[in-house]
Design an enzyme around this catalytic site. Structure first.
Site, PDB file in Angstrom:
ATOM      1  N   GLY A 106       0.703  -1.173  -0.079  1.00  0.00           N
ATOM      2  CA  GLY A 106      -0.003   0.115   0.127  1.00  0.00           C
ATOM      3  C   GLY A 106       0.766   1.159   0.037  1.00  0.00           C
ATOM      4  N   ALA A 107       2.218   1.076   0.251  1.00  0.00           N
ATOM      5  CA  ALA A 107       3.021   2.186   0.091  1.00  0.00           C
ATOM      6  C   ALA A 107       3.446   2.446  -1.413  1.00  0.00           C
ATOM      7  CB  ALA A 107       4.147   2.403   0.981  1.00  0.00           C
ATOM      8  N   PHE A 113       2.681   3.159  -5.898  1.00  0.00           N
ATOM      9  CA  PHE A 113       2.180   4.132  -6.703  1.00  0.00           C
ATOM     10  C   PHE A 113       0.596   3.959  -6.462  1.00  0.00           C
ATOM     11  CE2 PHE A 113       1.289   4.674 -11.434  1.00  0.00           C
ATOM     12  CZ  PHE A 113       1.094   5.887 -11.374  1.00  0.00           C
ATOM     13  N   ILE A 114      -0.017   2.874  -6.714  1.00  0.00           N
ATOM     14  CA  ILE A 114      -1.606   2.655  -6.693  1.00  0.00           C
ATOM     15  C   ILE A 114      -2.061   2.739  -5.293  1.00  0.00           C
ATOM     16  CG2 ILE A 114      -3.310   1.218  -7.193  1.00  0.00           C
ATOM     17  CD1 ILE A 114      -1.575   0.080  -9.540  1.00  0.00           C
ATOM     18  N   ALA A 132       0.284  -6.185  -3.187  1.00  0.00           N
ATOM     19  CA  ALA A 132       1.971  -6.725  -3.058  1.00  0.00           C
ATOM     20  C   ALA A 132       2.396  -7.650  -3.859  1.00  0.00           C
ATOM     21  CB  ALA A 132       1.949  -7.214  -1.677  1.00  0.00           C
ATOM     22  N   GLU A 174       5.935  -8.635  -6.903  1.00  0.00           N
ATOM     23  CA  GLU A 174       7.166  -8.238  -7.390  1.00  0.00           C
ATOM     24  C   GLU A 174       6.716  -7.937  -9.041  1.00  0.00           C
ATOM     25  OE1 GLU A 174      10.145  -7.492  -6.382  1.00  0.00           O
ATOM     26  OE2 GLU A 174      10.098  -8.623  -4.620  1.00  0.00           O
ATOM     27  N   TYR A 214       6.118 -13.320 -14.820  1.00  0.00           N
ATOM     28  CA  TYR A 214       5.428 -12.588 -14.037  1.00  0.00           C
ATOM     29  C   TYR A 214       3.997 -12.766 -14.249  1.00  0.00           C
ATOM     30  CZ  TYR A 214       2.940  -8.118 -13.074  1.00  0.00           C
ATOM     31  OH  TYR A 214       2.167  -7.179 -12.626  1.00  0.00           O
ATOM     32  N   LYS A 257       0.695 -13.938 -11.503  1.00  0.00           N
ATOM     33  CA  LYS A 257      -0.437 -13.129 -11.425  1.00  0.00           C
ATOM     34  C   LYS A 257      -1.573 -13.974 -11.720  1.00  0.00           C
ATOM     35  CE  LYS A 257      -0.394  -9.534 -10.386  1.00  0.00           C
ATOM     36  NZ  LYS A 257      -0.199  -8.831  -9.187  1.00  0.00           N
TER      37      LYS A 257
END
Length: 378
Positions: A10-11, A13-14, A85, A87, A189, A193
């Site tokens: 949560g820290a 960009f979004i 969260a 990578e 990646y 996801k």
């Protein structure tokens, strides 16, 4: 009803902007973030404006989703979770495989394991999925059929043929990809996801939690990391332009992406977190408009009122897709939301912000060297 929302990652960009949107609407926010140097610098309290923007907005817990203790602490009062969260970065994922799988898949598994086996108050989980799970996405054949082509062949791209092909078919026309399209990611990646999304959408209903999946396209805008070489070409090209360096345009420059502005992404995520209608849904979050790399370069030249040399090199990265455009009808029909910011306006706002930021070092070239050393950049 006021929610207590845990935003993992949560820290970033979004997440930092979403936290403010939630608090402004009367909700309470806790942030769990590892504050990794690649995004936040070596001393986040002084080097990360995104982290500082959470002062007075949210409780920030520095920790990781791969730690059950950190997760339990962060979940203690949550009624909803927005799981950001992860990578990120297609290229890097192809050679840091264990790290990507551990954080993205392992972290999601640990989150669900705790929610399955301990008492909690969580009623909804929103998972930040990705357009990367579609691979090459949807295309139409000459006779009108919708097909899902396989990944592009290394041999074709080495010969300068960057288009998407399907055996037995003529030229294919790219079309918007809807949420029912085939899932066949072309990178590590993308695989992680897809697994994150599948875990959430499968497990959450069995334990009485409403799942929502958001398949983000290419998110951009003010606040995007200019340090991280895996955040996308807008940041990368902006840094090169400010340094007066040549821009190496991969493939033929006609590859395209669906760029969606940060404010639109935050609003879609807010609705997915708070609207009853979102429960159980999967939604594309994009602009629905393709923009080629050549168009990106021209838009940035206009935003900065300057140009640098460009070179269409024919270089390519294994794992990259050719095109992807989001079909956003479900987002509009179910949640009543259509992204509002055109690319031209968004790039202008992004460029104005970039000019207020320091010029960052050339981490991008180092990332390319790492890929080339592993024969993933050609």
């Amino acid at each position: 009803m006021a929610e207590h929302v845990l935003i993992t990652g949560g820290a970033g960009f979004i997440g930092s902007r979403l936290a403010r949107r939630l608090v402004d609407a009367g909700h309470t926010v806790t942030v769990l973030d590892a504050l990794i140097p690649q995004v936040h610098g070596t001393n986040p309290r002084s080097t990360s404006p995104l982290l500082r923007s959470l002062d007075g907005i949210a409780e920030v817990i520095q920790g990781t989703v791969t730690s059950p203790d950190d997760l339990r602490r962060a979940l203690s009062r949550a009624t909803a979770v927005v799981h950001l969260a992860a990578e990120t970065g297609t290229g890097q994922s192809m050679y840091e495989i264990d790290r990507y799988v551990d954080a993205n898949v392992g972290g999601t598994a640990k989150l669900l394991d705790i929610l399955t086996n301990t008492d909690h108050g969580v009623r909804r989980i929103v998972i930040a999925s990705s357009r990367s799970i579609y691979g090459e996405g949807s295309y139409r054949t000459e006779d009108g059929r919708v097909v899902y082509p396989p990944h592009r062949a290394d041999a074709d791209m080495a010969a300068g043929d960057f288009d998407v092909h399907l055996a037995g078919e003529g030229p294919l026309q790219v079309i918007p990809t809807d949420e029912d399209a085939k899932l066949h990611p072309s990178s590590v990646y993308g695989i992680t996801k897809q697994m994150q999304e599948s875990l959430i959408m499968t497990v959450a209903p069995t334990i009485g939690i409403e799942p929502v999946a958001l398949r983000y396209q290419n998110v951009y805008g003010p606040g995007q990391s200019l340090k991280n070489p895996y955040t996308g070409i807008l940041s990368i090209f902006s840094t090169l332009i400010r340094q007066g360096k040549e821009i190496n345009i991969f493939e033929d420059g006609l590859e395209s992406r669906d760029f969606v502005y940060i404010d639109d992404v935050v609003e879609a995520t807010f609705l997915a977190t708070t609207r009853a209608e979102a429960a159980g849904g999967t939604f594309n979050v994009g602009s629905g408009v393709p923009t080629t790399v050549l168009e990106v370069v021209q838009a940035l030249f206009e935003a900065y009122d300057t140009e640098v040399p460009t070179r269409i090199s024919g270089n390519y990265r294994l794992g990259d897709i050719r095109h992807n455009i989001a079909d956003t009808r479900r987002l509009r029909e179910v949640l009543g939301f259509t992204p509002r910011v055109p690319f031209a306006d968004g790039v202008r706002a992004f460029g104005e912000w970039v000019l207020t930021e320091p010029v960052e070092g050339d981490a991008y070239q180092r990332s390319l060297d790492e890929m080339a050393a592993r024969n993933l950049l050609k």
